[in-house]
Write a protein that holds these residues in place. Structure first.
Motif, PDB file in Angstrom:
ATOM      1  N   PHE A 171     -81.319 103.859  87.748  1.00  0.00           N
ATOM      2  CA  PHE A 171     -81.869 102.663  87.123  1.00  0.00           C
ATOM      3  C   PHE A 171     -80.962 101.441  87.269  1.00  0.00           C
ATOM      4  O   PHE A 171     -81.442 100.315  87.191  1.00  0.00           O
ATOM      5  CB  PHE A 171     -82.139 102.921  85.636  1.00  0.00           C
ATOM      6  CG  PHE A 171     -83.096 104.057  85.391  1.00  0.00           C
ATOM      7  CD1 PHE A 171     -84.458 103.850  85.458  1.00  0.00           C
ATOM      8  CD2 PHE A 171     -82.636 105.336  85.153  1.00  0.00           C
ATOM      9  CE1 PHE A 171     -85.355 104.888  85.254  1.00  0.00           C
ATOM     10  CE2 PHE A 171     -83.510 106.391  84.941  1.00  0.00           C
ATOM     11  CZ  PHE A 171     -84.874 106.167  85.005  1.00  0.00           C
ATOM     12  N   ILE A 172     -79.666 101.653  87.441  1.00  0.00           N
ATOM     13  CA  ILE A 172     -78.720 100.548  87.606  1.00  0.00           C
ATOM     14  C   ILE A 172     -77.971 100.789  88.910  1.00  0.00           C
ATOM     15  O   ILE A 172     -77.120 101.678  88.991  1.00  0.00           O
ATOM     16  CB  ILE A 172     -77.726 100.449  86.428  1.00  0.00           C
ATOM     17  CG1 ILE A 172     -78.472 100.330  85.097  1.00  0.00           C
ATOM     18  CG2 ILE A 172     -76.807  99.247  86.613  1.00  0.00           C
ATOM     19  CD1 ILE A 172     -77.559 100.334  83.884  1.00  0.00           C
ATOM     20  N   GLY A 173     -78.268  99.993  89.942  1.00  0.00           N
ATOM     21  CA  GLY A 173     -77.735 100.269  91.261  1.00  0.00           C
ATOM     22  C   GLY A 173     -76.280  99.894  91.463  1.00  0.00           C
ATOM     23  O   GLY A 173     -75.560 100.545  92.205  1.00  0.00           O
ATOM     24  N   SER A 174     -75.821  98.843  90.811  1.00  0.00           N
ATOM     25  CA  SER A 174     -74.468  98.345  91.046  1.00  0.00           C
ATOM     26  C   SER A 174     -73.413  99.325  90.561  1.00  0.00           C
ATOM     27  O   SER A 174     -73.378  99.702  89.382  1.00  0.00           O
ATOM     28  CB  SER A 174     -74.270  96.999  90.346  1.00  0.00           C
ATOM     29  OG  SER A 174     -72.919  96.611  90.378  1.00  0.00           O
ATOM     30  N   SER A 175     -72.519  99.725  91.456  1.00  0.00           N
ATOM     31  CA  SER A 175     -71.459 100.674  91.102  1.00  0.00           C
ATOM     32  C   SER A 175     -70.520 100.092  90.051  1.00  0.00           C
ATOM     33  O   SER A 175     -70.172 100.745  89.072  1.00  0.00           O
ATOM     34  CB  SER A 175     -70.667 101.060  92.356  1.00  0.00           C
ATOM     35  OG  SER A 175     -69.634 101.967  92.049  1.00  0.00           O
ATOM     36  N   SER A 176     -70.116  98.835  90.256  1.00  0.00           N
ATOM     37  CA  SER A 176     -69.195  98.211  89.311  1.00  0.00           C
ATOM     38  C   SER A 176     -69.871  97.937  87.973  1.00  0.00           C
ATOM     39  O   SER A 176     -69.235  98.043  86.916  1.00  0.00           O
ATOM     40  CB  SER A 176     -68.642  96.906  89.893  1.00  0.00           C
ATOM     41  OG  SER A 176     -69.689  96.010  90.205  1.00  0.00           O
ATOM     42  N   ALA A 177     -71.157  97.585  88.017  1.00  0.00           N
ATOM     43  CA  ALA A 177     -71.877  97.300  86.767  1.00  0.00           C
ATOM     44  C   ALA A 177     -71.948  98.547  85.890  1.00  0.00           C
ATOM     45  O   ALA A 177     -71.698  98.484  84.682  1.00  0.00           O
ATOM     46  CB  ALA A 177     -73.287  96.795  87.078  1.00  0.00           C
ATOM     47  N   LYS A 178     -72.281  99.687  86.517  1.00  0.00           N
ATOM     48  CA  LYS A 178     -72.354 100.935  85.732  1.00  0.00           C
ATOM     49  C   LYS A 178     -70.985 101.334  85.200  1.00  0.00           C
ATOM     50  O   LYS A 178     -70.858 101.751  84.050  1.00  0.00           O
ATOM     51  CB  LYS A 178     -72.917 102.064  86.595  1.00  0.00           C
ATOM     52  CG  LYS A 178     -74.371 101.962  86.917  1.00  0.00           C
ATOM     53  CD  LYS A 178     -74.909 103.244  87.517  1.00  0.00           C
ATOM     54  CE  LYS A 178     -74.201 103.634  88.784  1.00  0.00           C
ATOM     55  NZ  LYS A 178     -74.407 102.679  89.891  1.00  0.00           N
ATOM     56  N   TRP A 179     -69.960 101.210  86.039  1.00  0.00           N
ATOM     57  CA  TRP A 179     -68.636 101.643  85.601  1.00  0.00           C
ATOM     58  C   TRP A 179     -68.078 100.714  84.521  1.00  0.00           C
ATOM     59  O   TRP A 179     -67.310 101.140  83.657  1.00  0.00           O
ATOM     60  CB  TRP A 179     -67.688 101.727  86.791  1.00  0.00           C
ATOM     61  CG  TRP A 179     -66.427 102.512  86.540  1.00  0.00           C
ATOM     62  CD1 TRP A 179     -65.159 102.156  86.879  1.00  0.00           C
ATOM     63  CD2 TRP A 179     -66.298 103.799  85.919  1.00  0.00           C
ATOM     64  NE1 TRP A 179     -64.263 103.124  86.509  1.00  0.00           N
ATOM     65  CE2 TRP A 179     -64.937 104.149  85.916  1.00  0.00           C
ATOM     66  CE3 TRP A 179     -67.225 104.681  85.357  1.00  0.00           C
ATOM     67  CZ2 TRP A 179     -64.465 105.349  85.371  1.00  0.00           C
ATOM     68  CZ3 TRP A 179     -66.763 105.887  84.813  1.00  0.00           C
ATOM     69  CH2 TRP A 179     -65.398 106.199  84.820  1.00  0.00           C
ATOM     70  N   ALA A 180     -68.471  99.439  84.574  1.00  0.00           N
ATOM     71  CA  ALA A 180     -68.058  98.518  83.515  1.00  0.00           C
ATOM     72  C   ALA A 180     -68.634  98.949  82.171  1.00  0.00           C
ATOM     73  O   ALA A 180     -68.024  98.734  81.107  1.00  0.00           O
ATOM     74  CB  ALA A 180     -68.507  97.095  83.845  1.00  0.00           C
TER      75      ALA A 180
END
Length: 507
Positions: free
Chosen positions: A399-408
């Motif tokens: 649902f959330i593609g951005s790797s950095s966004a999810k890890w944040a």
């Protein structure tokens, strides 16, 4: 009839995922909502008197209320600092300056085409998967360069073009975390991990290196290449059958000028490496630590190192091929790269507020301590816990593609939680990277998923979401299984996953 019913059910499930995903707000809005939820949660928890005992210091941790006078004052005074201090912001922008020159001068495209067009036919599948994995050094360039190139190469060889597209897509996306070199993703995720670990143990956080997963990722390149090749040749291409479309392709090989440019770029790369070595190897080297190489300034300066290692070859290639004629072209290419990062900068603003609020309120520590106690009481530890975490992260990735966004979002919660249970931040980051990569190729919400479908429709107008996911699912499952086996072997043998990085945290 039964087969069609099953296919219909599968498509309905995929349509459901797509509908749910499309209803999610934009990541920028998502982080703003998360920041608002942290503000509300801090007020509720503080009013309720929620507190825990910090097992590291023995002190009582209370939740800081952001709706109090001091809390409101903090939010206004820290807004700019929260933005510019967002750990991945400077890291990504600086590395992209170098990568942008290498990409926009044409070097990255030439390297990828050169790799897959200079190997024997029998090794074509393996070269595509390998090239896709290695393309992560240029961020997302592999999606728009290697994925359509894979289809072109297979069509030119009389093979099914969608099998070539799938092989390249699997390497680029499912193998995104593996590489023989350090990429922009390593310092990007590393900064978020360090920031999260510092909430529990600042001294330990200072010892965490961007190379924390490097050994595991190097081995993964070769293992995933083999697995991806087998899946393509034994499962995906036989299932697709013989290509009956009318599209014919000719492979676009490197020109003499491009080859000359790549030779110059290689010489420049070697010279740059040699000059870098002079800063580290000799005893007088300014980036050398005489006592501990892992603690040397070099390993804590990988962002400018990556910038230079991409900039110099990219600049030389551009000069040879006339893509760069003067300093104005260099400035223009850097400017274009930064312009393409506009959305990321906006995302960094709202993400920076969320991360700062989360840390300031102590909610991360409270959740980590409480969660650790809960899991400890259940006896849910060991490899089972790690696998469960990977499943959770992989599901969120749909649902959330951005790797950095999810890890944040996840790092402030899971890194401290795992540390409380005795697992290192390096291991938690590795588990996250496995999850983030393996489900990329089956997520309709991944930013480049629609582009890949468009590439595929060139060869078959009927290709849709279900077609692509059904083709990519074997890669996702195979990569997940093999990575789990690798992780289990690594944990059983106690091998380091990176320089100075083990599995246990004994703070």
């Amino acid at each position: 009839m039964e087969k069609q019913e099953k296919k219909g059910l599968t498509m309905r499930l995929l349509d459901g995922v797509e509908r749910v995903g499309n209803k999610l707000p934009h990541p920028v809005t998502l982080f703003a909502v998360f920041a608002l939820l942290v503000i509300i949660a801090s007020w509720i928890a503080s009013t309720a008197g929620v507190e825990v005992e910090d097992p590291a210091s023995g002190e009582t941790l209370q939740v800081v209320n952001l709706l109090s006078s001091e809390g409101i004052k903090y939010m206004f005074e820290s807004m700019v600092e929260n933005f510019v201090g967002f750990a991945p912001l400077g890291t990504v922008l600086v590395t992209m300056l170098g990568i942008g020159i290498a990409e926009r001068s044409g070097l990255i495209s030439a390297m990828l085409r050169g790799l897959v067009t200079s190997v024997p036919r029998s090794l074509m599948t393996a070269s595509l998967v390998f090239g896709g994995i290695m393309s992560s050094m240029a961020a997302d360039a592999g999606y728009v360069v290697l994925t359509p190139l894979g289809a072109v190469l297979f069509a030119g060889l009389g093979r099914h073009p969608l099998a070539g597209l799938a092989a390249a897509f699997a390497g680029v996306s499912a193998g995104f975390s593996a590489n023989l070199l350090l990429t922009a993703l390593d310092p990007l995720l590393g900064d978020l991990t360090i920031q999260a670990a510092a909430t529990i143990d600042p001294e330990y956080a200072d010892t965490i290196l961007y190379t924390m997963n490097y050994y595991f990722m190097i081995v993964s390149v070769f293992v995933l290449t083999i697995v991806g090749t087998i899946v393509t040749d034994k499962i995906v291409e036989p299932r697709l059958g013989t290509y009956k479309g009318g599209v014919k392709e000719e492979v676009n090989y490197l020109t003499a000028l491009e080859k000359k440019g790549m030779t110059g770029a290689l010489v420049g790369f070697i010279v740059t490496i040699a000059l870098m070595a002079l800063l580290v190897v000799p005893e007088w080297g300014p980036l050398r630590d005489p006592d501990d190489i892992l603690a040397s300034p070099f390993f804590h300066s990988l962002v400018p190192v990556i910038l230079i290692l991409f900039f110099v070859p990219g600049f030389i290639y551009g000069k040879v091929t006339k893509e760069i004629k003067n300093d104005k072209d260099v400035a223009g290419q850097m400017s274009d790269t930064m312009a393409s990062m506009g959305m990321y900068i906006v995302l960094a603003f709202t993400a920076g507020q969320f991360v700062a609020y989360f840390n300031h309120t102590n909610l991360g520590k409270v959740i980590a301590v409480s969660g650790a106690e809960f899991l400890d009481n259940l006896g849910f530890t060991g490899i089972g816990l790690i696998i469960a975490f990977i499943f959770v992260a992989g599901f969120i990735n749909l649902f959330i593609g951005s790797s950095s966004a999810k890890w944040a979002i996840m790092a402030p919660v899971f890194v401290p939680l795992m540390m409380q249970l005795g697992y290192s931040p390096e291991l938690t980051t590795l588990a996250y990277r496995i999850a983030d990569s393996t489900t990329n190729v089956i997520s309709p919400l991944m930013p480049y998923f629609a582009i890949v479908i468009a590439f595929a429709q060139k060869y078959d107008k009927k290709v849709g979401i279900g077609t692509l996911i059904s083709a990519m699912l074997p890669y996702s499952i195979a990569f997940f299984i093999i990575w789990m086996i690798m992780l289990l072997i690594w944990m059983m043998t106690g091998l380091p996953i990176g320089p100075g990085a083990g599995f246990e945290y004994n703070g």
